[in-house]
Scaffold this active site. Structure first.
Site, PDB file in Angstrom:
ATOM      1  N   VAL A 172       2.792   6.888   6.809  1.00  0.00           N
ATOM      2  CA  VAL A 172       1.435   7.582   5.674  1.00  0.00           C
ATOM      3  C   VAL A 172      -0.171   6.561   6.076  1.00  0.00           C
ATOM      4  O   VAL A 172       0.155   5.608   7.456  1.00  0.00           O
ATOM      5  CB  VAL A 172       1.662   6.727   5.108  1.00  0.00           C
ATOM      6  CG1 VAL A 172       0.307   7.304   3.596  1.00  0.00           C
ATOM      7  CG2 VAL A 172       3.104   7.203   4.611  1.00  0.00           C
TER       8      VAL A 172
ATOM      9  N   ARG B  11      -3.725  -4.741   7.307  1.00  0.00           N
ATOM     10  CA  ARG B  11      -4.822  -5.786   8.144  1.00  0.00           C
ATOM     11  C   ARG B  11      -5.749  -4.985   7.916  1.00  0.00           C
ATOM     12  O   ARG B  11      -6.592  -5.167   8.117  1.00  0.00           O
ATOM     13  CB  ARG B  11      -4.032  -6.225   9.336  1.00  0.00           C
ATOM     14  CG  ARG B  11      -2.974  -7.546   9.284  1.00  0.00           C
ATOM     15  CD  ARG B  11      -2.831  -7.377  10.786  1.00  0.00           C
ATOM     16  NE  ARG B  11      -2.074  -8.854  11.138  1.00  0.00           N
ATOM     17  CZ  ARG B  11      -0.871  -9.077  11.070  1.00  0.00           C
ATOM     18  NH1 ARG B  11       0.657  -7.376  11.527  1.00  0.00           N
ATOM     19  NH2 ARG B  11       0.420  -9.374  11.192  1.00  0.00           N
TER      20      ARG B  11
ATOM     21  N   GLN C 243       7.768   4.161  10.745  1.00  0.00           N
ATOM     22  CA  GLN C 243       7.562   4.842  11.937  1.00  0.00           C
ATOM     23  C   GLN C 243       6.057   4.321  12.613  1.00  0.00           C
ATOM     24  O   GLN C 243       6.229   3.574  13.720  1.00  0.00           O
ATOM     25  CB  GLN C 243       7.625   6.377  11.717  1.00  0.00           C
ATOM     26  CG  GLN C 243       6.852   6.867  13.538  1.00  0.00           C
ATOM     27  CD  GLN C 243       8.243   7.094  14.120  1.00  0.00           C
ATOM     28  OE1 GLN C 243       9.494   6.793  13.953  1.00  0.00           O
ATOM     29  NE2 GLN C 243       7.786   5.486  15.591  1.00  0.00           N
ATOM     30  N   LYS C 244       5.604   3.755  11.804  1.00  0.00           N
ATOM     31  CA  LYS C 244       4.571   2.752  12.003  1.00  0.00           C
ATOM     32  C   LYS C 244       4.321   1.690  13.300  1.00  0.00           C
ATOM     33  O   LYS C 244       3.926   1.320  14.320  1.00  0.00           O
ATOM     34  CB  LYS C 244       3.282   1.947  11.238  1.00  0.00           C
ATOM     35  CG  LYS C 244       1.996   1.903  11.634  1.00  0.00           C
ATOM     36  CD  LYS C 244       1.396   0.566  10.296  1.00  0.00           C
ATOM     37  CE  LYS C 244       0.615  -0.146  11.177  1.00  0.00           C
ATOM     38  NZ  LYS C 244       0.944  -0.803  10.914  1.00  0.00           N
TER      39      LYS C 244
ATOM     40  N   HIS D 188       0.997  -0.898   0.203  1.00  0.00           N
ATOM     41  CA  HIS D 188      -0.222   0.078  -0.187  1.00  0.00           C
ATOM     42  C   HIS D 188       0.811   1.769  -0.329  1.00  0.00           C
ATOM     43  O   HIS D 188       2.105   1.024   0.067  1.00  0.00           O
ATOM     44  CB  HIS D 188      -1.028   0.047   1.102  1.00  0.00           C
ATOM     45  CG  HIS D 188      -0.620  -0.101   2.490  1.00  0.00           C
ATOM     46  ND1 HIS D 188       0.350   0.603   2.990  1.00  0.00           N
ATOM     47  CD2 HIS D 188      -0.240  -1.669   3.461  1.00  0.00           C
ATOM     48  CE1 HIS D 188       1.099   0.354   3.767  1.00  0.00           C
ATOM     49  NE2 HIS D 188       0.577  -1.171   4.342  1.00  0.00           N
TER      50      HIS D 188
ATOM     51  N   LEU E 221      -2.299   3.305   7.626  1.00  0.00           N
ATOM     52  CA  LEU E 221      -1.590   1.904   7.086  1.00  0.00           C
ATOM     53  C   LEU E 221      -2.001   0.778   7.085  1.00  0.00           C
ATOM     54  O   LEU E 221      -0.662   1.151   7.424  1.00  0.00           O
ATOM     55  CB  LEU E 221      -1.271   2.206   5.077  1.00  0.00           C
ATOM     56  CG  LEU E 221      -2.510   3.644   3.821  1.00  0.00           C
ATOM     57  CD1 LEU E 221      -3.221   4.749   4.810  1.00  0.00           C
ATOM     58  CD2 LEU E 221      -1.491   3.884   2.791  1.00  0.00           C
ATOM     59  N   SER E 222      -1.473   0.405   6.585  1.00  0.00           N
ATOM     60  CA  SER E 222      -1.675  -1.114   7.302  1.00  0.00           C
ATOM     61  C   SER E 222      -2.485  -2.775   6.240  1.00  0.00           C
ATOM     62  O   SER E 222      -3.480  -2.261   5.577  1.00  0.00           O
ATOM     63  CB  SER E 222      -1.666  -1.500   8.521  1.00  0.00           C
ATOM     64  OG  SER E 222      -1.937  -2.615   9.181  1.00  0.00           O
TER      65      SER E 222
ATOM     66  N   HIS F  22       4.129   1.488   2.686  1.00  0.00           N
ATOM     67  CA  HIS F  22       5.097   0.898   1.365  1.00  0.00           C
ATOM     68  C   HIS F  22       6.269   1.440   0.175  1.00  0.00           C
ATOM     69  O   HIS F  22       7.068   1.722   0.013  1.00  0.00           O
ATOM     70  CB  HIS F  22       4.652  -0.597   1.309  1.00  0.00           C
ATOM     71  CG  HIS F  22       4.491  -1.698   1.824  1.00  0.00           C
ATOM     72  ND1 HIS F  22       3.193  -1.911   1.602  1.00  0.00           N
ATOM     73  CD2 HIS F  22       4.616  -2.046   3.376  1.00  0.00           C
ATOM     74  CE1 HIS F  22       2.609  -3.125   3.245  1.00  0.00           C
ATOM     75  NE2 HIS F  22       3.222  -2.976   3.897  1.00  0.00           N
TER      76      HIS F  22
END
Ligand code: AMP
Length: 293
Positions: free
Chosen positions: A173, A184, A145-146, A31, A181-182, A34
């Site tokens: 992001v 999952r 960083q997420k 996404h 954004l993930s 990435h």
């Protein structure tokens, strides 16, 4: 872009790349988060290698390894568009050949926060990162960083083992409503999705309270818990305000800190974090950028 699947093919492709090489390890279902890592690598390096590997050793026995989203053709199309030079998509046996029993143990920091909720998770992360760094031999590697604890642990891993790789951490992001954004996020039902921004709201509230002078970490954790309680479908797994380097819980936020939390929704467990001093501003700029774009 070359697509390689074996160690031998990767070595051969790697030998032809001009340095410095930027490496982006991922688990696929790619996404915009990435993509931000790959773009940063593209800007800063001569060649970019991206791996897509759902790493079994970082999943617990009751976790989502089997159903983790996989979409190879979409991932390859995105990586091509981003200008990656090499996409490495190894099978499990390629990374862990038969009989592989060697692990990299990061010590007690791997048992805090995510590590407490997911025993063995960071041992799996450190092991796969070590194998991938050894194969790709990048000058720089890009992490989000997420996954704040992961970035801290990977920095420590390269320092402890003297690996000649610079770790670059890229701001999170987010969706316009703040949800990080993930891969999952696609598990979430519409009702859960509607409540999922509560993670970022909790982090932002802690950041705002600190900016207004509230330095008690207990108070900041209380503020975060209060926000999470407003999402009826979410249950806080942990809420943390910790030393940004050691990840030990703070009493007073008088040094760089990391606010982080994990929230269990019925369909997915979400994590998020925000540096409370340092690059917090960068995170907000990224959000503003997405809003205007
Ligand atoms: P994953 O595929 O989830 O293992 O993530 C691969 C890399 O992308 C990790 O370094 C993550 O921290 C990073 N990443 C995942 N989501 C985001 C996001 N929303 N913003 C920035 N980086 C991210």
């Amino acid at each position: 872009m070359r697509v390689v699947r074996t160690r031998a093919e990767l070595r051969e492709a790697r030998a032809q790349l001009p340095g410095p090489i930027g490496f982006v390890p991922t688990m696929g279902a790619l996404h915009d988060g990435h993509a931000a890592l790959a773009r940063r690598a593209r800007d800063e390096c001569t060649a970019v290698v991206v791996s897509v590997f759902v790493n079994p050793t970082q999943f617990g026995p009751n976790e989502d390894f089997k159903r983790y989203p996989r979409d190879e053709s979409a991932d390859l199309a995105l990586l091509e568009a981003l200008g990656a030079d090499v996409a490495f998509l190894p099978a499990v046996e390629e990374i862990y050949p038969g009989g592989a029993s060697t692990f990299v143990d990061v010590g007690p920091i791997g048992e805090l926060l995510e590590g407490a909720a997911r025993p063995g998770h960071f041992r799996g992360v450190a092991t796969v990162v070590t194998v991938l760094f050894e194969l790709v031999q990048p000058q720089r590697a890009y992490f989000g960083q997420k996954d704040g604890q992961q970035s801290v642990i990977v920095r420590k891993l390269v320092r402890d083992l003297g690996m000649p790789v610079e770790i670059v951490v890229v701001p999170t992001v987010r969706e316009p409503d703040g949800l990080a954004l993930s891969s999952r996020n696609r598990y979430l039902t519409p009702d859960e999705r509607a409540q999922a921004p509560v993670l970022y709201q909790a982090l932002s509230a802690a950041q705002a309270a600190l900016a207004e002078g509230q330095q008690s970490a207990d108070e900041l954790r209380r503020v975060m818990r209060g926000l999470v309680a407003q999402a009826p479908l979410g249950v806080a797994d942990y809420v943390s305000v910790a030393n940004a380097e050691t990840l030990h819980e703070l009493d007073v936020v008088d040094r760089p800190a990391l606010a982080s939390l994990a929230v269990r929704f019925p369909s997915a467990r979400l994590i998020d974090c925000l540096p409370l001093a340092g690059p917090a501003g960068a995170d907000r700029i990224e959000l503003a950028h997405r809003r205007s774009g």
